[in-house]
Design an enzyme around this catalytic site. Sequence first.
Site, PDB file in Angstrom:
ATOM      1  N   ASP A  43       0.829  -1.197   0.000  1.00 47.90           N
ATOM      2  CA  ASP A  43       0.000   0.000   0.000  1.00 47.90           C
ATOM      3  C   ASP A  43       0.876   1.266   0.000  1.00 47.90           C
ATOM      4  OD1 ASP A  43      -2.828   1.039   0.560  1.00 47.90           O
ATOM      5  OD2 ASP A  43      -1.714   1.967   2.214  1.00 47.90           O
TER       6      ASP A  43
ATOM      7  N   GLU B 223       1.806  -0.226  -4.784  1.00 51.89           N
ATOM      8  CA  GLU B 223       0.789   0.722  -5.235  1.00 51.89           C
ATOM      9  C   GLU B 223       1.449   2.083  -5.373  1.00 51.89           C
ATOM     10  OE1 GLU B 223      -3.281   2.920  -3.679  1.00 51.89           O
ATOM     11  OE2 GLU B 223      -1.659   2.447  -2.314  1.00 51.89           O
TER      12      GLU B 223
END
Length: 549
Positions: free
Chosen positions: A232, A256
């Site tokens: 993330d 990400e």
Amino acid sequence: MRAVTLVSTLLAVPAAFAATASDWQGRSIYQFITDRFATSDGSSPPCDTSQGQYCGGTWQGAISKLDYIQNMGFDAIWISPVVKNLEGNTSYGEAFHGYWTQDPTQLNSHFGSASDLNALSDALHKRGMYLMVDIVINHLAAPTNPPQYTSLYSAPFNTESSFHTECWINATDYPTPPWNPGNQTRVEQCWLGDTNVPLADINTEDPNLVQFWYNWVANMTKTYSVDGYRIDTAKHIRQDFWTEFQASAGVWCVGEVLANQTEYVGPYTKFLPAVLDYPTWYPLVSGFMNPQGNLSALVDTVQQTQSTYGNGSYSGSVIASFLENQDQPRFGGQTSDQALIKNAMAWPFVQDGIPIMYYGQEQGYTGGADPANREALWLSGYETDKPLVQHAQALNAARKAAASANSNFYNTSLKFIESSASQIVASKPPLLALLTNQGSSSSPQWTVSSAGYQPNEDLVDVVSCTKVTADSNGGVSATAQGGNPMVLVPASALNKSGSVCQSLATGSGNGNSTSSGNQSSSAKISAGLHWTSIIATIGAAAFIAKLVA
Ligand SMILES: *[C@@H]1O[C@H](CO)[C@@H](O)[C@H](O)[C@H]1NC(C)=O
Ligand SMILES: *[C@@H]1O[C@H](CO)[C@@H](O)[C@H](O)[C@H]1NC(C)=O
Ligand SMILES: *[C@@H]1O[C@H](CO)[C@@H](O)[C@H](O)[C@H]1NC(C)=O
Ligand SMILES: *[C@@H]1O[C@H](CO)[C@@H](O)[C@H](O)[C@H]1NC(C)=O
Ligand SMILES: *[C@@H]1O[C@H](CO)[C@@H](O)[C@H](O)[C@H]1NC(C)=O
Ligand SMILES: *[C@@H]1O[C@H](CO)[C@@H](O)[C@H](O)[C@H]1NC(C)=O
Ligand SMILES: *[C@@H]1O[C@H](CO)[C@@H](O)[C@H](O)[C@H]1NC(C)=O
Ligand SMILES: *[C@@H]1O[C@H](CO)[C@@H](O)[C@H](O)[C@H]1NC(C)=O
Ligand SMILES: *[C@@H]1O[C@H](CO)[C@@H](O)[C@H](O)[C@H]1NC(C)=O
Ligand SMILES: *[C@@H]1O[C@H](CO)[C@@H](O)[C@H](O)[C@H]1NC(C)=O
Ligand SMILES: *[C@@H]1O[C@H](CO)[C@@H](O)[C@H](O)[C@H]1NC(C)=O
């Protein structure tokens, strides 16, 4: 590497696979939010997404639905974060999604125990499937501002000095190349979130905290036999943090890096094994949203990634493509045209790299922006006769069939034989994808005069399960009924015992001996040698495709 997987599968050993990029290359990933995927007892409690509360999904529930995932042809899952999150309600609801870490050394008990998570990992490995776990390294969450560091967090985070000084990232901080430099220091050191739920930005310049995370991820891999990570908010930590992090993880990691520019995302592929294909996602969504979309922008972006991503290596090994995820409004909520949805859905499966499908897309879910896009899947009844379930199955089968016929399929770059604002003819031998954004009231007639197949070769469009016969030059002429995508593979590459277009398939699905790399079958010769030699000697420019009407 295959041998290790096979042995572990046969002996059902909960082995640490140390799955590498090449182990992942041929896989496709089904992503879900654990809380919203399946309940332990198979019950179907109500789940109002607007309330943002835990709805009851668990790791045991996920185990009970692995058939559902595997029957669509997926051989890996990406699950939402597993660690202990903030308890209780906030202005934005509860931490059911898992992105509000409180203590990374404990699990989130809403989803089960350590033995439940290990049971999920084992159940996957017994099926030859992989487990990808979502992880948040950049920050911890707090229910108050400022966070109550000492009482809320455990060591080494129970002190204010473990975090960067509080400041809020704002939109102007994000670099938007080539024209706006932004302020990457602020992106990395200021905080996400807001005063309601601050996301306290960990001081990843502190060597002790850096070492904590490197040890932590190595331990996660070992403790739960994790095969891969989705990282993330990777762009919120300095790039060189990731080099040793991913080495410590010991398995494939996809970061990400949420941005609309290849110039911004590309450099991260030097520090991480892969990134989510966000730069392509933007023109993918806008390109297929309606007949006015511009597919040329999608093609341009792919060509940029192919020439700039990776450590000087092929870009397909460094991207993971998707149409939907937990952060973006569902595509099906933005158009009701099923042909457009099927075209857009096909994209991640024909694009370079590894495809990801977000749970619920196959059931036709239409949720808008977060939290509406986090619906409970049990409310769909996990029906398998839905059109998009079958579409996902067909797309996975096409990819596997192509790979069985061409052992270099997964590391061959996608080539555009022809493209315009409204159509794409994309080739990765022996797969040919004919995509259009003209919608269900159109019936495009495709003429691809040098498609690279054998003269008169039998092909199957896996989307409609219709037979298409190549012409005497190996070209293809076909009509896409109802504006649907066409995804062609040789009939000889498609498994006649498989579940997709069985009556038209003539192959064994194993490329006539995948494991030995035996090149004896006609599918292999036509797909591999014929195609590559044509492309190499004549060049893509010699492929002429015409879209009539
Ligand atoms: C949680 O908080 C939200 C926002 O304040 C509120 O709308 C919701 O009713 C709360 N839910 C519960 C179960 O307390
Ligand atoms: C590894 O993780 C487990 C589970 O979180 C924990 O119990 C154990 O103490 C950790 N070991 C190390 C060496 O960090
Ligand atoms: C964003 O942050 C910068 C500091 O880098 C500040 O000058 C600017 O006013 C902020 N903008 C907003 C809208 O808060
Ligand atoms: C970027 O932000 C940092 C931290 O706030 C600041 O020190 C630096 O001057 C800023 N750089 C520019 C070019 O504004
Ligand atoms: C993404 O970038 C392209 C090209 O710069 C631009 O046309 C498009 O509007 C951007 N999309 C979004 C959602 O920002
Ligand atoms: C990229 O190349 C550099 C220099 O050779 C190397 O240090 C680094 O580990 C590589 N990164 C990846 C993700 O392969
Ligand atoms: C479509 O995208 C291409 C490539 O980005 C661009 O050159 C072209 O101007 C765009 N067409 C329209 C109508 O926006
Ligand atoms: C492509 O993949 C195949 C099969 O995994 C492998 O044998 C080959 O070395 C790869 N080629 C390149 C250039 O990576
Ligand atoms: C072909 O399909 C059959 C039936 O589903 C399956 O058992 C077999 O493993 C498939 N072959 C390959 C190579 O996937
Ligand atoms: C391989 O393909 C050939 C030609 O289609 C066929 O005769 C042969 O039986 C196949 N062998 C295996 C092991 O599937
Ligand atoms: C390759 O296929 C041929 C023909 O089916 C067979 O005779 C040969 O033994 C196979 N080679 C290997 C290595 O499997």
